[in-house]
Motif scaffolding. Structure first.
Motif, PDB file in Angstrom:
ATOM      1  N   THR A   5       0.877  -1.179   0.000  1.00 55.34           N
ATOM      2  CA  THR A   5       0.000   0.000   0.000  1.00 55.34           C
ATOM      3  C   THR A   5       0.911   1.225   0.000  1.00 55.34           C
ATOM      4  O   THR A   5       1.771   1.377   0.874  1.00 55.34           O
ATOM      5  N   VAL A   6       0.724   2.075  -1.038  1.00 49.15           N
ATOM      6  CA  VAL A   6       1.640   3.202  -1.239  1.00 49.15           C
ATOM      7  C   VAL A   6       0.938   4.518  -0.911  1.00 49.15           C
ATOM      8  O   VAL A   6       0.010   4.943  -1.616  1.00 49.15           O
ATOM      9  N   LEU A   7       1.359   5.165   0.162  1.00 52.43           N
ATOM     10  CA  LEU A   7       0.847   6.488   0.502  1.00 52.43           C
ATOM     11  C   LEU A   7       1.477   7.458  -0.478  1.00 52.43           C
ATOM     12  O   LEU A   7       2.705   7.549  -0.570  1.00 52.43           O
ATOM     13  N   THR A   8       0.656   8.150  -1.254  1.00 51.28           N
ATOM     14  CA  THR A   8       1.153   8.934  -2.375  1.00 51.28           C
ATOM     15  C   THR A   8       0.759  10.390  -2.201  1.00 51.28           C
ATOM     16  O   THR A   8      -0.419  10.748  -2.277  1.00 51.28           O
ATOM     17  N   ARG A   9       1.765  11.250  -1.927  1.00 53.00           N
ATOM     18  CA  ARG A   9       1.475  12.682  -1.713  1.00 53.00           C
ATOM     19  C   ARG A   9       1.409  13.358  -3.071  1.00 53.00           C
ATOM     20  O   ARG A   9       2.364  13.308  -3.862  1.00 53.00           O
ATOM     21  N   VAL A  10       0.269  13.980  -3.346  1.00 50.32           N
ATOM     22  CA  VAL A  10       0.074  14.632  -4.645  1.00 50.32           C
ATOM     23  C   VAL A  10      -0.352  16.084  -4.433  1.00 50.32           C
ATOM     24  O   VAL A  10      -0.730  16.484  -3.336  1.00 50.32           O
ATOM     25  N   ASP A  11      -0.256  16.868  -5.513  1.00 53.70           N
ATOM     26  CA  ASP A  11      -0.781  18.230  -5.496  1.00 53.70           C
ATOM     27  C   ASP A  11      -1.995  18.265  -6.417  1.00 53.70           C
ATOM     28  O   ASP A  11      -1.852  18.255  -7.641  1.00 53.70           O
ATOM     29  N   ILE A  12      -3.184  18.240  -5.800  1.00 53.31           N
ATOM     30  CA  ILE A  12      -4.417  18.351  -6.593  1.00 53.31           C
ATOM     31  C   ILE A  12      -5.170  19.600  -6.122  1.00 53.31           C
ATOM     32  O   ILE A  12      -6.396  19.617  -6.044  1.00 53.31           O
ATOM     33  N   ASN A  13      -4.387  20.624  -5.812  1.00 59.00           N
ATOM     34  CA  ASN A  13      -4.938  21.886  -5.324  1.00 59.00           C
ATOM     35  C   ASN A  13      -5.445  22.682  -6.533  1.00 59.00           C
ATOM     36  O   ASN A  13      -4.840  23.663  -6.942  1.00 59.00           O
TER      37      ASN A  13
END
Ligand code: AMP
Length: 392
Positions: free
Chosen positions: A15-23
């Motif tokens: 399980t990969v915690l994926t930090r994204v920018d969807i701002n």
């Protein structure tokens, strides 16, 4: 700098915690520009293709540690599903058993990380809580990498971590432009004020061969050298700093290019009567609002002599015609040289990106950074904590 990418790790069953920018910008409950959402797709698809389960972590707006319903990521879920072409499970608070029970190709979206003040405080309890939801951490949010927050930096120290595809692309492009560039390198720095870009200029003169200074900040340099600029925007108290930058550039062998001619007007409005004058001839009652055609000719010559270009900030008051002319012309020259394979061109920063779009030049640039603050800090030579944390 070394960082791991998706190619360096095994993701099957993880399980990969994926930090994204969807701002993304919104009007009512509609996303008006999906660019940022569309850009995370390669990372999400790649993790799933390699057998990983994706749990997306992201901020949205500036709720300042409070729960603000309008800033719930729930509003972004439909646009995310449409862009990914997959179902996205939204959760207010993640739960490991619930995540484990989902099918392996599920995508989970966790509520706005900034709904608690532990995020921006980089509180280890929050990093620990998030880390307990998965097995690995993927950072795909270059634009948030200049902040050491729990979901960008803290968590990266707790799990095996790597850069996502978009982050990788940003880092490679920036490294190619400033880290180990093909020389000569020219940097174009424009915009309103020297005071906001002092560190940037100080770093660039030690790294690039040519530095073009434009926009309102060029006026500050002209004043520092004793040139009258009438009613132009200029920071008269920044004279010593400007002279210091010029001296540093000289010592480092960096050639500074200031405007050689100017476009002046008496009013700051679209279509205002304007004239082109030599740089030292600004009337006392006029403002310099753009660089003139002779300056563009000189910049063309510089661009043609260089192999790499890095650009932040407009050369004039580009939002109002005709004061967009120098920015547009220079952008088109850079786009043309890039198209012909003669120049590597990298640009970033909100104003710069809109100026390049306005000039019809953005599509031809080698790379346009989606990041504002992080791009600037990179150009300033700072180590971005979110990137540094991927180094291990
Ligand atoms: P920055 O945010 O520092 O990159 O500054 C961008 C802003 O600088 C834009 O809004 C431009 O209109 C403005 N600008 C550029 N050149 C001038 C100038 N000569 N006089 C006044 N404003 C300018």
């Amino acid at each position: 700098m070394a960082w791991k990418t998706m190619d360096d790790v095994a993701l099957a069953g993880k399980t990969v915690l994926t930090r994204v920018d969807i701002n993304v910008p919104m009007e009512g409950d509609k996303v008006t520009d999906t660019t940022r959402i569309d850009k995370i797709k390669p990372t999400v698809e790649d993790i799933i293709a390699r057998g990983g389960k994706v749990v997306l972590l992201a901020h949205f707006g500036r709720p300042k540690g409070k729960i603000v319903p309008e800033m719930s990521l729930r509003h972004v879920q439909p646009a995310l599903e449409a862009s990914l072409g997959r179902k996205v499970v939204f959760v207010e608070r993640p739960d490991r058993a619930m995540i484990d029970a989902l099918p392996s190709d599920a995508v989970v979206l966790v509520e706005n990380t900034r709904f608690t003040d532990m995020e921006e405080a980089n509180d280890p309890r929050m990093a620990q809580f998030l880390a307990s939801m998965g097995d690995m951490f993927c950072n795909d949010a270059f634009s948030a990498a200049h902040r050491a927050h729990a979901s960008t930096e803290g968590i990266a120290h707790l799990l095996p971590s790597f850069a996502g595809r978009l982050m990788e692309e940003e880092l490679r492009a920036l490294e190619a432009a400033l880290g180990t560039p093909q020389r000569p390198v020219v940097a174009v720095v424009g915009g309103a004020k020297v005071s906001t870009k002092l560190e940037l200029l100080g770093n660039l003169v030690t790294k690039v061969d040519h530095l073009v200074i434009g926009g309102g900040m060029a006026n500050t340099f002209l004043v520092a050298q004793g040139v009258e600029v009438g009613k132009s925007l200029a920071e008269r108290d920044m004279g010593p700093m400007a002279l210091d930058i010029l001296a540093k550039a000289k010592a480092a062998g960096c050639t500074i290019h200031l405007p050689v001619d100017i476009v002046v007007a008496r009013e700051f409005k679209a279509g205002a009567a304007s004239e082109v004058l030599p740089v030292a001839a600004c009337p006392a009652d006029a403002m310099i609002l753009d660089a003139g055609p002779a300056t563009v000719t000189e910049l063309t010559r510089v661009f043609e002599a260089c192999k790499t270009l890095i650009w932040n900030g407009p050369l004039g008051a580009f939002e109002i015609t005709p004061f967009d002319a120098a920015t547009t012309a220079a952008a088109q020259v850079a786009a043309h040289l890039t198209r012909e394979g003669k120049l590597i061109s990298v640009a970033g920063g909100g104003d710069t990106v809109s100026a390049l779009h306005q000039a019809g030049a953005a599509g031809d640039f080698t790379f346009i950074s989606t990041a504002g603050g992080a791009f600037l800090e990179w150009m300033e030579g700072k180590i971005l904590p979110g990137v540094a944390a991927l180094g291990g």
